[in-house]
Design a protein around this motif. Structure first.
Motif, PDB file in Angstrom:
ATOM      1  N   ASN A   3       1.087  -0.759  -0.051  1.00 34.87           N
ATOM      2  CA  ASN A   3      -0.161   0.829  -0.242  1.00 34.87           C
ATOM      3  C   ASN A   3       0.804   1.439   0.115  1.00 34.87           C
ATOM      4  O   ASN A   3       0.517   2.399   1.128  1.00 34.87           O
ATOM      5  N   LYS A   5       1.082   4.437  -2.343  1.00 34.62           N
ATOM      6  CA  LYS A   5       0.497   4.858  -2.885  1.00 34.62           C
ATOM      7  C   LYS A   5       0.890   5.807  -4.628  1.00 34.62           C
ATOM      8  O   LYS A   5       1.494   6.660  -3.552  1.00 34.62           O
ATOM      9  N   ILE A  30      -2.790   4.382  -8.445  1.00 36.09           N
ATOM     10  CA  ILE A  30      -4.529   4.762  -7.601  1.00 36.09           C
ATOM     11  C   ILE A  30      -4.050   5.864  -8.674  1.00 36.09           C
ATOM     12  O   ILE A  30      -5.455   6.031  -8.464  1.00 36.09           O
ATOM     13  N   PRO A  95      -0.385  11.907  -3.644  1.00 32.00           N
ATOM     14  CA  PRO A  95       0.251  10.195  -3.971  1.00 32.00           C
ATOM     15  C   PRO A  95       1.238  10.258  -2.397  1.00 32.00           C
ATOM     16  O   PRO A  95       1.817  11.266  -2.589  1.00 32.00           O
TER      17      PRO A  95
END
Length: 239
Positions: A3, A5, A30, A95
């Motif tokens: 995870n 981003k 993402i 991000p």
């Protein structure tokens, strides 16, 4: 799925689609910003080998399947990657890392959104070759040892940021010039996955300043690409 981003800024080509497909299988992309503008030099640059290269990439990298950026995450197209709409797009997604691969020069309003996590993939060694068609220029100059792929931090100067990782493109008797961009892209994936794994563990990229500033190269004219093909084939025959 790890995870971190990630946003990717790129253009729509078979090898860029492959890159997104591979990275998105492990990391959380993402958003994708696709630049539609392309610079047009005042001379002919296209060579027929590039058509064969594109067909090869669709077959070998995409398994002859129709692949779209939208298959992976939210995607928006912009004429210029520095357009205000792209800045807003990234601001909204917040991000951790932004990766550029094949866009035009990134300007400060974008860089400032993610100053410590903005990285660029460069198809050359920026300590010797900056700018466009850099691996082709290395072939033209018969400097095959400089067929390098580099991942570096991005700043406001072209191909100038601190180097995170780089690797050489391996050649053998089965190498063909239409395969070169595919091999380049596979290395881009490896460098990116390695760097993102380190970022996930450390919260930052480890990098080193460039030791020298390479010359800037622009578009390669079609007739010089013909020279490159001959240089490449002669080199492969000697391996």
């Amino acid at each position: 799925m790890i995870n971190v981003k990630v946003i990717v800024l790129t253009t729509e080509t078979p090898h860029h689609l492959y890159f997104v497909k591979e990275v998105s299988s492990i990391f959380n992309i993402i958003g994708i910003g696709v630049e539609s503008k392309s610079l047009k030099p005042p001379f002919k640059t296209h060579h027929t080998f590039e058509d064969e290269r594109d067909h090869y990439e669709v077959k070998k990298l995409l398994d002859e399947k129709k692949v779209n950026f939208e298959d992976f995450c939210e995607t928006k197209a912009f004429n210029d990657i520095n357009d205000r709409g792209c800045v807003q797009f990234i601001e909204n997604l917040k991000p951790d890392v932004i990766i550029t691969f094949g866009t035009g020069l990134i300007k400060n309003p974008l860089i400032n959104l993610c100053p410590n996590g903005f990285i660029n993939l460069h198809g050359g060694d920026p300590e010797y070759y900056r700018g466009l068609d850099t691996n082709m220029w290395a072939i033209y100059n018969q400097e095959f040892e400089k067929l390098i792929v580099t991942l570096h931090r991005l700043n406001s100067k072209l191909d100038d940021g601190e180097i995170i990782e780089r690797a050489q493109i391996s050649l053998d008797k089965n190498s063909r010039i239409i395969k070169l961009r595919s091999e380049n892209t596979k290395i881009c994936v490896k460098l990116t996955l390695s760097a993102l794994s380190s970022f996930n563990q450390l919260g930052s990229f480890i990098s080193k300043p460039q030791k020298r500033k390479g010359l800037y190269f622009s578009f390669m004219p079609s007739d010089l690409k013909e020279v490159c093909i001959n240089n490449f084939e002669q080199h492969i025959q000697k391996l």
